[in-house]
Design an enzyme around this catalytic site. Structure first.
Site, PDB file in Angstrom:
ATOM      1  N   ASP A 195      67.365 -30.279  16.011  1.00  0.00           N
ATOM      2  CA  ASP A 195      67.436 -29.080  16.854  1.00  0.00           C
ATOM      3  C   ASP A 195      67.879 -29.513  18.253  1.00  0.00           C
ATOM      4  O   ASP A 195      68.017 -30.702  18.531  1.00  0.00           O
ATOM      5  CB  ASP A 195      66.096 -28.332  16.850  1.00  0.00           C
ATOM      6  CG  ASP A 195      64.969 -29.151  17.457  1.00  0.00           C
ATOM      7  OD1 ASP A 195      65.228 -30.234  17.999  1.00  0.00           O
ATOM      8  OD2 ASP A 195      63.814 -28.697  17.382  1.00  0.00           O
ATOM      9  N   SER A 196      68.089 -28.557  19.121  1.00  0.00           N
ATOM     10  CA  SER A 196      68.655 -28.885  20.434  1.00  0.00           C
ATOM     11  C   SER A 196      67.591 -29.235  21.457  1.00  0.00           C
ATOM     12  O   SER A 196      67.903 -29.701  22.549  1.00  0.00           O
ATOM     13  CB  SER A 196      69.443 -27.680  20.954  1.00  0.00           C
ATOM     14  OG  SER A 196      68.536 -26.659  21.337  1.00  0.00           O
ATOM     15  N   GLY A 197      66.344 -29.008  21.127  1.00  0.00           N
ATOM     16  CA  GLY A 197      65.261 -29.222  22.078  1.00  0.00           C
ATOM     17  C   GLY A 197      64.942 -27.975  22.882  1.00  0.00           C
ATOM     18  O   GLY A 197      63.886 -27.883  23.493  1.00  0.00           O
ATOM     19  N   GLY A 198      65.848 -27.023  22.872  1.00  0.00           N
ATOM     20  CA  GLY A 198      65.671 -25.816  23.686  1.00  0.00           C
ATOM     21  C   GLY A 198      64.399 -25.057  23.345  1.00  0.00           C
ATOM     22  O   GLY A 198      63.584 -24.781  24.218  1.00  0.00           O
ATOM     23  N   ASP A 241      70.383 -23.802  23.288  1.00  0.00           N
ATOM     24  CA  ASP A 241      70.320 -22.359  23.526  1.00  0.00           C
ATOM     25  C   ASP A 241      69.010 -21.994  24.206  1.00  0.00           C
ATOM     26  O   ASP A 241      68.111 -22.813  24.301  1.00  0.00           O
ATOM     27  CB  ASP A 241      70.409 -21.592  22.197  1.00  0.00           C
ATOM     28  CG  ASP A 241      69.173 -21.799  21.324  1.00  0.00           C
ATOM     29  OD1 ASP A 241      68.599 -22.912  21.376  1.00  0.00           O
ATOM     30  OD2 ASP A 241      68.770 -20.876  20.608  1.00  0.00           O
ATOM     31  N   GLN A 264      71.811 -15.195  19.094  1.00  0.00           N
ATOM     32  CA  GLN A 264      70.569 -14.654  19.657  1.00  0.00           C
ATOM     33  C   GLN A 264      70.642 -13.122  19.680  1.00  0.00           C
ATOM     34  O   GLN A 264      71.426 -12.543  18.971  1.00  0.00           O
ATOM     35  CB  GLN A 264      70.356 -15.239  21.070  1.00  0.00           C
ATOM     36  CG  GLN A 264      70.025 -16.733  21.072  1.00  0.00           C
ATOM     37  CD  GLN A 264      68.600 -17.018  20.602  1.00  0.00           C
ATOM     38  OE1 GLN A 264      67.753 -16.113  20.466  1.00  0.00           O
ATOM     39  NE2 GLN A 264      68.308 -18.281  20.320  1.00  0.00           N
ATOM     40  N   GLY A 314      66.053 -16.983  17.682  1.00  0.00           N
ATOM     41  CA  GLY A 314      65.325 -15.968  18.441  1.00  0.00           C
ATOM     42  C   GLY A 314      64.409 -15.095  17.611  1.00  0.00           C
ATOM     43  O   GLY A 314      63.915 -14.075  18.101  1.00  0.00           O
ATOM     44  N   ASP A 321      63.888 -23.921   7.740  1.00  0.00           N
ATOM     45  CA  ASP A 321      63.014 -25.052   8.063  1.00  0.00           C
ATOM     46  C   ASP A 321      61.710 -24.489   8.593  1.00  0.00           C
ATOM     47  O   ASP A 321      61.694 -23.410   9.190  1.00  0.00           O
ATOM     48  CB  ASP A 321      63.622 -25.954   9.147  1.00  0.00           C
ATOM     49  CG  ASP A 321      63.414 -25.378  10.544  1.00  0.00           C
ATOM     50  OD1 ASP A 321      64.187 -24.477  10.922  1.00  0.00           O
ATOM     51  OD2 ASP A 321      62.462 -25.781  11.231  1.00  0.00           O
ATOM     52  N   CYS A 365      54.629 -27.083 -11.790  1.00  0.00           N
ATOM     53  CA  CYS A 365      55.192 -27.668 -10.564  1.00  0.00           C
ATOM     54  C   CYS A 365      55.903 -29.003 -10.800  1.00  0.00           C
ATOM     55  O   CYS A 365      57.056 -29.164 -10.443  1.00  0.00           O
ATOM     56  CB  CYS A 365      54.108 -27.819  -9.509  1.00  0.00           C
ATOM     57  SG  CYS A 365      54.634 -28.758  -8.073  1.00  0.00           S
ATOM     58  N   CYS A 398      55.167 -31.883  -9.337  1.00  0.00           N
ATOM     59  CA  CYS A 398      55.001 -32.853  -8.249  1.00  0.00           C
ATOM     60  C   CYS A 398      53.942 -33.874  -8.675  1.00  0.00           C
ATOM     61  O   CYS A 398      53.218 -33.666  -9.647  1.00  0.00           O
ATOM     62  CB  CYS A 398      54.605 -32.174  -6.935  1.00  0.00           C
ATOM     63  SG  CYS A 398      52.864 -31.736  -6.801  1.00  0.00           S
ATOM     64  N   CYS A 417      50.446 -32.418  -9.055  1.00  0.00           N
ATOM     65  CA  CYS A 417      50.248 -31.527 -10.201  1.00  0.00           C
ATOM     66  C   CYS A 417      50.336 -32.282 -11.529  1.00  0.00           C
ATOM     67  O   CYS A 417      49.748 -31.863 -12.521  1.00  0.00           O
ATOM     68  CB  CYS A 417      51.248 -30.376 -10.162  1.00  0.00           C
ATOM     69  SG  CYS A 417      50.877 -29.211  -8.836  1.00  0.00           S
ATOM     70  N   HIS A 421      52.748 -31.206  -2.563  1.00  0.00           N
ATOM     71  CA  HIS A 421      52.864 -30.074  -3.478  1.00  0.00           C
ATOM     72  C   HIS A 421      53.551 -28.883  -2.797  1.00  0.00           C
ATOM     73  O   HIS A 421      54.435 -28.259  -3.374  1.00  0.00           O
ATOM     74  CB  HIS A 421      51.490 -29.641  -4.012  1.00  0.00           C
ATOM     75  CG  HIS A 421      51.546 -28.291  -4.638  1.00  0.00           C
ATOM     76  ND1 HIS A 421      52.059 -28.100  -5.903  1.00  0.00           N
ATOM     77  CD2 HIS A 421      51.270 -27.057  -4.133  1.00  0.00           C
ATOM     78  CE1 HIS A 421      52.068 -26.789  -6.155  1.00  0.00           C
ATOM     79  NE2 HIS A 421      51.595 -26.144  -5.106  1.00  0.00           N
TER      80      HIS A 421
HETATM   81 ZN   LIG Z   1      52.603 -29.546  -7.326  1.00  0.00          ZN
END
Ligand SMILES: [Zn+2]
Length: 360
Positions: free
Chosen positions: A62-65, A116, A158, A185, A235, A273, A275, A278, A304
């Site tokens: 990310d830009s840090g903004g 931004d 934005q 935004g 994200d 799942c 994972c 699981c 998980h």
């Molecule tokens: Zn799982």
């Protein structure tokens, strides 16, 4: 795809090999945090984030903004950039479009974000308008100093929850023809009823052939609603954070592993799942680890939860390919919301269906 967040150069508690095992495709790094500690030069000395973190896949920074706005103390926003006091040692730092780009080039991610301003919610309309116009001037400055050809710079649209301001931001941003566009935004305190029409409006006007990234969003219902509206990238710290608090994400909603029921349940969190948690552990064992405050518990729940979101987008992707996204999403929601699908979610699905029909 869903991108796990590696704020400090690590997805909390999860090793790079585990990320590969659960199907992570790209990891997010935070410019604000890494610039303050350990400093981008040290990361660069390792060959950038892949060398520093040993995660061999793609990164986005990310830009840090956004984090300056939310974490920096005594911040002051001017045309030049943002001056703030570091939350680590109180020193005065200035982050500008040029500095953000320079740090992101040193961190070496594959996708970097334009610097931004993300206005808080609520904010005056006039403030949002001035801010989005400044964001365009900042985008121009990021472009001007960018030197690396191997990094894709994404612009950020934005405009808050106002469609006329979103349109203005789109009109000013699209001519830059960046390789991808983010919807910024949002998810800053507004209701879902306000947020999703803004996502729908923006996503529908972004180019079809370029990734659309809804920043900072990542509850399961947000992924399905966002995908319905044409969003490609997400994200969020949610899956790892809620995992550390003892919650597991499932198709039946969020399972509270701190409650008494799981303590005697001999089945996995989710039989479908796959994972590590699981495949190997019962809910009773994981609940025991939580009560004993063993560090494996937050690790396994984070693992998980990340796998759950990856699998959710994999299922959505397969449904899109098969032309069955709408019925799949409806069925998923009926189960997840226990037949009480909220109006905002239903509206997002319908808006997505209409947009799809128009697109042919
Ligand atoms: Zn799982």
């Amino acid at each position: 795809m869903f991108m796990p967040v590696g704020t400090q150069g690590t997805v909390k508690g999860i090793s790079p090999q585990e990320l590969l095992d659960i199907g992570s495709q790209m990891v997010l790094g935070n410019t604000y945090h890494l610039m303050l500690r350990p400093g981008e030069k040290l990361v660069q000395a390792h060959g950038g984030l892949p060398g520093f973190t040993a995660y061999p896949g793609p990164f986005l920074t990310d830009s840090g903004g956004f984090q300056v706005m939310s974490l920096g103390h005594m911040r002051k926003i001017t045309e030049e950039g943002v001056t703030f006091k570091s939350h680590i040692d109180g020193s005065t730092v200035i982050l500008t479009p040029e500095r953000s780009t320079e740090v992101q080039e040193a961190l070496g991610a594959d996708v970097i974000m334009a610097f931004d301003e993300c206005p808080p919610y609520p904010a005056e309309r006039e403030y949002i308008r001035r801010s989005l116009e400044r964001t365009i001037r900042w985008l121009e400055r990021c472009h001007a100093v960018k030197t690396r050809e191997d990094q894709a710079l994404f612009a950020i649209v934005q405009g808050g929850v106002h469609s006329d301001l979103r349109r203005l931001s789109l009109d000013l941003t699209l001519p830059y023809e960046t390789p991808g566009f983010a919807i910024g935004g949002l998810a800053v305190g507004e209701s879902k009823e306000e947020m999703y029409p803004a996502v729908a409006f923006t996503a529908a006007r972004l180019p079809e052939g370029k990734p659309r990234y809804l920043m900072g969003v990542g509850h399961p219902e947000d992924l399905v609603a966002g995908i319905a509206l044409g969003v490609d990238l997400f994200d969020c710290v949610y899956p790892t954070r809620t995992g550390r608090f003892g919650y597991a994400l499932t198709d039946d909603g969020r399972l509270n592993m701190n409650s008494s029921a799981p303590r005697t349940q001999l089945q996995p969190i989710d039989g479908d799942c796959g994972c590590y948690a699981c495949r190997h552990y019962t809910r009773a064992y994981l609940a025991h680890l939580i009560r004993a405050e063993e560090m494996l518990a937050p690790r396994m729940l984070s693992l998980h939860n990340l796998r759950y979101l990856h699998r959710l987008v994999e299922r959505a992707r397969a449904a899109i390919a098969a032309g069955t996204f709408q019925p799949w999403a409806q069925a998923w929601a009926e189960r997840y919301f226990r037949h009480a699908v909220p109006a905002w979610f239903q509206a997002a699905l319908s808006a997505g269906e209409k947009a799809e029909a128009v697109a042919g």
